[in-house]
Design a protein around this motif. Structure first.
Motif, PDB file in Angstrom:
ATOM      1  N   ALA A   1       0.859  -1.164  -0.134  1.00 20.29           N
ATOM      2  CA  ALA A   1       0.134   0.023  -0.084  1.00 20.29           C
ATOM      3  C   ALA A   1       0.908   1.383  -0.050  1.00 20.29           C
ATOM      4  N   LYS A   2       0.623   2.299  -0.908  1.00 15.30           N
ATOM      5  CA  LYS A   2       1.560   3.173  -1.164  1.00 15.30           C
ATOM      6  C   LYS A   2       0.923   4.372   0.015  1.00 15.30           C
ATOM      7  N   ASN A   3      -0.194   4.262   0.526  1.00 10.09           N
ATOM      8  CA  ASN A   3      -0.673   4.946   1.564  1.00 10.09           C
ATOM      9  C   ASN A   3      -1.781   4.490   2.336  1.00 10.09           C
ATOM     10  N   LEU A   4      -2.327   4.801   3.389  1.00 11.20           N
ATOM     11  CA  LEU A   4      -3.583   4.140   3.903  1.00 11.20           C
ATOM     12  C   LEU A   4      -4.719   5.020   3.958  1.00 11.20           C
ATOM     13  N   LYS A   5      -4.885   6.166   2.919  1.00 14.40           N
ATOM     14  CA  LYS A   5      -5.893   7.077   3.122  1.00 14.40           C
ATOM     15  C   LYS A   5      -7.226   6.264   3.049  1.00 14.40           C
ATOM     16  N   TRP A   6      -7.229   5.090   2.394  1.00  7.48           N
ATOM     17  CA  TRP A   6      -8.535   4.180   2.463  1.00  7.48           C
ATOM     18  C   TRP A   6      -8.906   3.751   3.779  1.00  7.48           C
ATOM     19  N   ASP A  55       2.113   8.015   5.632  1.00  2.00           N
ATOM     20  CA  ASP A  55       0.975   8.502   6.516  1.00  2.00           C
ATOM     21  C   ASP A  55       0.284   7.483   7.299  1.00  2.00           C
ATOM     22  N   TRP A  56       1.038   6.248   7.530  1.00  2.00           N
ATOM     23  CA  TRP A  56       0.255   5.130   8.256  1.00  2.00           C
ATOM     24  C   TRP A  56      -0.113   5.745   9.722  1.00  2.00           C
ATOM     25  N   LEU A  57       0.584   6.442  10.424  1.00  3.27           N
ATOM     26  CA  LEU A  57       0.246   6.650  11.700  1.00  3.27           C
ATOM     27  C   LEU A  57      -1.012   7.674  11.792  1.00  3.27           C
ATOM     28  N   ASP A  58      -0.860   8.748  10.876  1.00  3.96           N
ATOM     29  CA  ASP A  58      -2.113   9.864  10.758  1.00  3.96           C
ATOM     30  C   ASP A  58      -3.272   8.999  10.296  1.00  3.96           C
ATOM     31  N   ALA A  59      -3.243   8.029   9.449  1.00  2.00           N
ATOM     32  CA  ALA A  59      -4.364   7.349   9.017  1.00  2.00           C
ATOM     33  C   ALA A  59      -4.908   6.552   9.992  1.00  2.00           C
ATOM     34  N   ILE A  60      -4.241   5.961  10.756  1.00  2.00           N
ATOM     35  CA  ILE A  60      -4.696   4.936  11.741  1.00  2.00           C
ATOM     36  C   ILE A  60      -5.331   5.889  13.029  1.00  2.00           C
ATOM     37  N   ASN A  61      -4.727   6.919  13.127  1.00  2.00           N
ATOM     38  CA  ASN A  61      -5.494   7.898  14.114  1.00  2.00           C
ATOM     39  C   ASN A  61      -6.706   8.198  13.963  1.00  2.00           C
ATOM     40  N   CYS A  79       6.197  -4.958   8.438  1.00  2.00           N
ATOM     41  CA  CYS A  79       5.308  -4.311   7.300  1.00  2.00           C
ATOM     42  C   CYS A  79       6.481  -3.491   6.676  1.00  2.00           C
ATOM     43  N   LYS A  80       7.736  -3.374   7.021  1.00  2.00           N
ATOM     44  CA  LYS A  80       8.792  -2.698   6.626  1.00  2.00           C
ATOM     45  C   LYS A  80       8.568  -1.030   7.046  1.00  2.00           C
ATOM     46  N   LEU A  81       7.870  -0.920   8.054  1.00  2.00           N
ATOM     47  CA  LEU A  81       7.897   0.463   8.513  1.00  2.00           C
ATOM     48  C   LEU A  81       9.276   0.920   9.167  1.00  2.00           C
ATOM     49  N   HIS A  82       9.639   2.087   8.743  1.00  2.00           N
ATOM     50  CA  HIS A  82      10.936   2.438   9.281  1.00  2.00           C
ATOM     51  C   HIS A  82      10.980   3.874  10.014  1.00  2.00           C
ATOM     52  N   LYS A  83       9.939   4.472  10.180  1.00  2.00           N
ATOM     53  CA  LYS A  83      10.074   5.485  11.062  1.00  2.00           C
ATOM     54  C   LYS A  83       8.650   5.782  11.498  1.00  2.00           C
ATOM     55  N   ILE A  84       8.400   6.731  12.845  1.00  2.00           N
ATOM     56  CA  ILE A  84       7.439   7.244  13.147  1.00  2.00           C
ATOM     57  C   ILE A  84       7.788   8.669  13.125  1.00  2.00           C
ATOM     58  N   PRO A  85       6.715   9.582  12.669  1.00  2.00           N
ATOM     59  CA  PRO A  85       6.900  10.945  12.511  1.00  2.00           C
ATOM     60  C   PRO A  85       7.509  11.468  13.841  1.00  2.00           C
ATOM     61  N   GLN A  86       8.124  12.416  13.982  1.00  2.00           N
ATOM     62  CA  GLN A  86       8.652  12.980  15.053  1.00  2.00           C
ATOM     63  C   GLN A  86       7.676  14.042  15.640  1.00  2.00           C
ATOM     64  N   TYR A  87       6.659  14.681  14.757  1.00  2.00           N
ATOM     65  CA  TYR A  87       5.736  15.645  15.450  1.00  2.00           C
ATOM     66  C   TYR A  87       4.238  15.203  14.771  1.00  2.00           C
ATOM     67  N   HIS A 129       0.055  15.088  15.747  1.00  2.00           N
ATOM     68  CA  HIS A 129      -1.095  15.533  16.671  1.00  2.00           C
ATOM     69  C   HIS A 129      -1.320  14.299  17.599  1.00  2.00           C
ATOM     70  N   PRO A 130      -2.082  14.837  18.742  1.00  2.00           N
ATOM     71  CA  PRO A 130      -2.125  13.751  19.790  1.00  2.00           C
ATOM     72  C   PRO A 130      -3.143  12.490  19.151  1.00  2.00           C
ATOM     73  N   VAL A 131      -2.641  11.278  19.319  1.00  2.00           N
ATOM     74  CA  VAL A 131      -2.839   9.954  19.070  1.00  2.00           C
ATOM     75  C   VAL A 131      -4.113   9.640  19.816  1.00  2.00           C
ATOM     76  N   ASN A 132      -5.309   9.296  19.196  1.00  2.00           N
ATOM     77  CA  ASN A 132      -6.628   9.096  19.655  1.00  2.00           C
ATOM     78  C   ASN A 132      -6.595   7.621  19.936  1.00  2.00           C
ATOM     79  N   PHE A 133      -5.941   6.998  20.760  1.00  2.00           N
ATOM     80  CA  PHE A 133      -6.016   5.706  20.816  1.00  2.00           C
ATOM     81  C   PHE A 133      -6.679   5.227  22.218  1.00  2.00           C
ATOM     82  N   THR A 134      -7.591   5.737  22.508  1.00  2.00           N
ATOM     83  CA  THR A 134      -8.326   5.549  23.818  1.00  2.00           C
ATOM     84  C   THR A 134      -8.711   4.337  23.945  1.00  2.00           C
ATOM     85  N   SER A 135      -9.147   3.532  22.845  1.00  2.00           N
ATOM     86  CA  SER A 135      -9.869   2.197  22.903  1.00  2.00           C
ATOM     87  C   SER A 135      -8.693   0.904  22.671  1.00  2.00           C
ATOM     88  N   LEU A 136      -7.599   1.370  22.180  1.00  2.00           N
ATOM     89  CA  LEU A 136      -6.522   0.355  21.574  1.00  2.00           C
ATOM     90  C   LEU A 136      -6.190  -0.368  22.941  1.00  2.00           C
TER      91      LEU A 136
END
Length: 840
Positions: free
Chosen positions: A151-156, A178-184, A197-205, A207-214
């Motif tokens: 997947a080139k992005n996770l906008k879907w 954009d994987w973390l923004d999309a999951i957010n 998944c060959k993920l190699h970085k998490i953005p340094q900056y 918005h707060p991640v809304n994972f209250t149910s995770l």
């Protein structure tokens, strides 16, 4: 899945026909469709579920049971017939082999789908973006498609507001920055798995991640390393970015190279932490990250855990019962491969009942750990390399029926080993390198891996046949280096799953049985160093997957080389030395294009060495791990073949104790990776070629006991060698020898001026373009060389500490491959067992 239906409800005709059309897309697997008869109500078919009120088909469950024997499917023109199932809510096509076709676009049109499982189905290509149209989706599993999905992005995923479970493990997300923004955007998410998944970085900056149910977060086996923001997980406090993960129960960050930047700090996971205000975290996986620091000081913060896996790091500490006294909920403890000492009293009774005990490389000894006695529930135990020097107590062998994997290897354990024939759940048993003294035990056919390479067992091996029932799953069998005797039984008919088969270094006699030829998936067969006799069974022609064949040091005869080149073309290691094989070395040996190690020494071979045999060994594709060893056999070759100098990936060259004549080839300096060179005890003459100064990595040199002449070369590495490297060359002079060079000794012998080093002045008889002729007299006692080392296996097992003996090397090769495969397989099995837990 079973379905209870009202007798008055029948499925719709259009949906009945759609299902029959869908069935046509499968080439086989009739058992799964055995109930799908046109005259029957489709609501009664296996795998089909209907709404009890409307009769519409709402469930289609065709998942496979066996990942190694998947139902073949096709993306055929009949598949869009699923569009005539408009009320479908549940679709499971997992473990079905779709032969690397793309995921069909029409799945994105099944608007009422709530459950979608396409895992382990051999799909490939890009995940269709219209899956984002499935606005009712709650569970989506696209894992296990082996990097063939991307997947080139996770906008879907933006519109999947009801999604609770998302598993994309094994999907290539390297480009999806954009994987973390999309999951957010998925505020209902309970379980997120992005393993491998060959993920190699998490953005340094962020918005707060809304994972209250995770509750479950699996980011393992990626390559975040220092790309994880400094304070995200392992340092100090948890920032607002992930600060609201108060529901998290399982966190997996294993295999992410975190050790490059982080020391261990468990404060974020403790009862008092910002992250874990409600002490919800129960499973913590941080293995294989090279984390460092003290574990003992952090343990008290984690007493609420059910699973603690920190294996494969650089953690230190002296752990006592005080550190573990509050771990009453602990079920999985894996501290393997760290620098830890478990120092508890002999009468300590743990507060926990473990299911997994992983203490590999932890210091437990010298006494056998008595605290294991109250543990009644474990299914996995690894206390290998634990410095235990003791008799195994009888109570330990009274195994629970739950035990599936047991590794006691590389200790100094003693005593008698009981039979394991009643252990019907046992799939892995490793007792290698201990000091038991016992007849070879009996085993259950449930075993998949049996490793007993040690001097512990004696007697016949005929009862190994009990392992090979029609439905056995044994893949690894190593009983080498024992005192086993008698003949090899002819009972391998049902050994089709066997990959490694090692009976080397015993006292076995008789012939090689014909049924070994039915081991069609065999990669390694080692029967060397026994007393086997007769000809090599022609049934081995069927073992076309063989990579390693070791038959050396037996009493075998015949012309086996005549058919090996035609049939065993995947061979990488072929070892036949010290038998009485006869005949010529056939040109068909050139078909062994992967061959890196060949040993034909001390036989009765004669004739021509085909030049092409050398060419496959000249590859430097794996130059970091390749080695070539010409071991000191009683081998007879007249001169050093110039083809050897083209092996530029070579690390070790040993041609000692032969009858080699002529000069050292002038282009030897081109072998720039050479670390060890031994040409001693031959009849080499002329001066040392100047190019030898270019051997910058040379750590060992021995040209003693030859007829070399002239001044010893100086410069670079050659300045580091002592007189023992050059002794017994009467005409050799100069430092470090005591003999001072005279003017006569500095004059070059005109017979040594052959710049090409082709042996034309040395009396070598050429024969066509396929080889060079060697008189049969010199080959009467055998022709031998070991050439190269297999890059694929070598990358797993070669290290610099191995340089001592060839047989020790081969033994270590099997050990290390085994250890890597077994440990990795055990962890993956536990991971997939967790992932396969049915959704609630």
């Amino acid at each position: 899945m079973e379905f209870s239906l009202s007798g008055a409800i029948r499925c719709m005709h259009s949906e009945h026909e759609a299902l029959l059309s869908f069935k046509g897309g499968f080439r086989s697997g009739l058992d799964r469709f055995s109930s799908w008869k046109a005259e029957e109500d489709c609501c009664k078919w296996i795998g089909v579920g209907c709404d009890n009120v409307t009769g519409h088909v709402i469930i289609l469950d065709l998942h496979g049971q066996d990942p190694f024997n998947m139902l073949p499917g096709e993306i055929s023109p009949s598949f869009p017939s699923m569009l005539h199932l408009p009320y479908l809510r549940y679709l499971d096509l997992s473990q079905t082999n779709f032969n690397y076709n793309p995921i069909p676009d029409f799945i994105g049109s099944l608007q009422y789908i709530e459950y979608l499982n396409l895992s382990n189905a051999n799909f490939r290509g890009t995940i269709p973006s219209n899956l984002g149209n499935l606005s009712h989706l709650e569970y989506s599993d696209l894992s296990g498609n082996r990097f063939s999905l991307s997947a080139k992005n996770l906008k879907w995923v933006y519109g999947l507001s009801f999604l609770k479970v998302l598993d994309l493990s094994g999907v290539d997300l390297n480009s999806a920055e954009d994987w973390l923004d999309a999951i957010n955007m998925l505020s209902s998410l309970v379980e997120l798995r992005l393993f491998y998944c060959k993920l190699h970085k998490i953005p340094q900056y962020l918005h707060p991640v809304n994972f209250t149910s995770l509750k479950i977060l699996d980011l393992s086996d990626n390559n975040f390393g220092s790309a994880i923001p400094d304070s995200l997980i392992l340092q100090g406090h948890i920032p607002d970015t992930f600060g609201n993960m108060t529901s998290l129960t399982s966190l997996d960050l294993s295999k992410n190279n975190l050790g490059r930047s982080y020391t261990i700090n468990f404060r974020p996971f403790s009862k008092e932490s910002q992250l874990n205000k409600s002490s919800s975290l129960r499973e913590l996986y941080l293995s294989n990250n090279q984390l460092c620091g003290s574990l003992e000081h952090s343990l008290v913060q984690l007493s609420q855990l059910v699973v603690l896996d920190v294996a494969g790091n650089n953690l230190e500490g002296n752990i006592t019962e005080v550190h573990l006294k509050n771990f009453s909920s602990l079920r999985v403890l894996d501290l393997s491969s760290n620098q830890l000492v478990l120092n508890v009293s002999s009468n300590w009774i743990p507060p926990f009942q473990l299911e997994t005990i992983g203490l590999r490389y932890c210091l437990l000894g010298p006494k056998f750990p008595q605290w294991l006695r109250p543990q009644k529930n474990y299914s996995f135990i690894d206390i290998s390399y634990a410095s235990i020097v003791d008799v195994v107590p009888d109570w330990f062998w009274n195994l629970s029926s739950k035990v599936k994997q047991m590794d006691l290897s590389f200790n100094e354990l003693k005593g008698n080993v009981p039979d394991f024939s009643s252990q019907l759940q046992l799939s892995l048993l490793d007792l290698r390198h201990n000091y038991f003294w016992s007849p070879l035990p009996r085993f259950s056919s449930s075993l998949r891996i049996l490793a007993l390479a040690t001097k512990s067992f004696f007697g016949p091996i005929s009862h190994l046949c009990e392992l090979f029932s029609a439905n056995n799953s044994l893949s690894y069998l190593d009983v080498s280096s024992n005192n086993l005797s008698g003949e090899i039984p002819d009972c391998w008919k049902y050994g089709q799953n066997l990959i490694i088969f090692n009976l080397a270094n015993n006292n076995l006699s008789g012939q090689i049985p014909n049924s070994i030829g039915q081991l069609v998936h065999l990669y390694t067969l080692r029967l060397d160093n026994n007393s086997l006799s007769g000809e090599v069974t022609l049934s081995l022609k069927n073992c076309i997957a063989l990579r390693v064949l070791g038959l050396a040091y037996n009493r075998l005869f015949g012309n086996a080389l005549a058919w090996m080149g035609d049939n065993l073309q995947n061979l990488v290691i072929l070892e036949l030395r010290s038998n009485t094989f006869s005949g010529r070395i056939p040109l068909q040996m050139c078909q062994l294009k992967f061959l890196k190690l060949l040993d034909l020494a001390s036989n009765n071979l004669s004739g021509t060495i085909p030049r092409c045999v050398f060419f496959g060994m000249a590859s430097i594709e794996f130059e970091d791990t390749l080695s070539l060893i010409y071991y000191p056999y009683t081998t007879y070759i007249e001169e050093i073949p110039k083809e050897v100098m083209s092996l530029v990936g070579l690390r070790i060259l040993n041609l000692s104790r032969n009858h080699l004549v002529g000069p050292i080839p002038p282009n030897i300096g081109g072998m720039g990776n050479l670390e060890s060179l031994d040409l001693s005890r031959n009849h080499l003459s002329c001066t040392m070629p100047p190019s030898m100064v270019d051997l910058n990595f040379l750590g060992t040199l021995d040209v003693s006991h030859n007829n070399l002449s002239g001044k010893i070369l100086r410069g670079k590495q050659l300045d580091t060698f002592e007189d023992s490297s050059y002794m017994e060359n009467p005409q050799l002079c100069g430092f470090p020898l005591s003999k001072i060079c005279s003017s006569d000794e500095l004059i070059e012998d005109p017979h040594c001026s052959n710049e090409n080093g082709d042996g034309e002045n040395q009396g070598i008889q050429k024969e066509g373009h396929d080889g060079f002729k060697i008189p049969s007299f010199y080959l009467s006692r055998g022709l031998g060389f070991i050439a190269g080392f297999w890059g694929l296996w070598g990358s797993l097992i070669l290290n610099r500490s191995w340089r001592h003996t060839y047989f020790h090397f081969l033994g270590n090769m099997t050990d290390k491959i085994y250890a890597i495969v077994v440990v990795g397989a055990a962890k993956l099995q536990r991971k997939f067992q967790r992932q396969q837990t049915p959704p609630k």
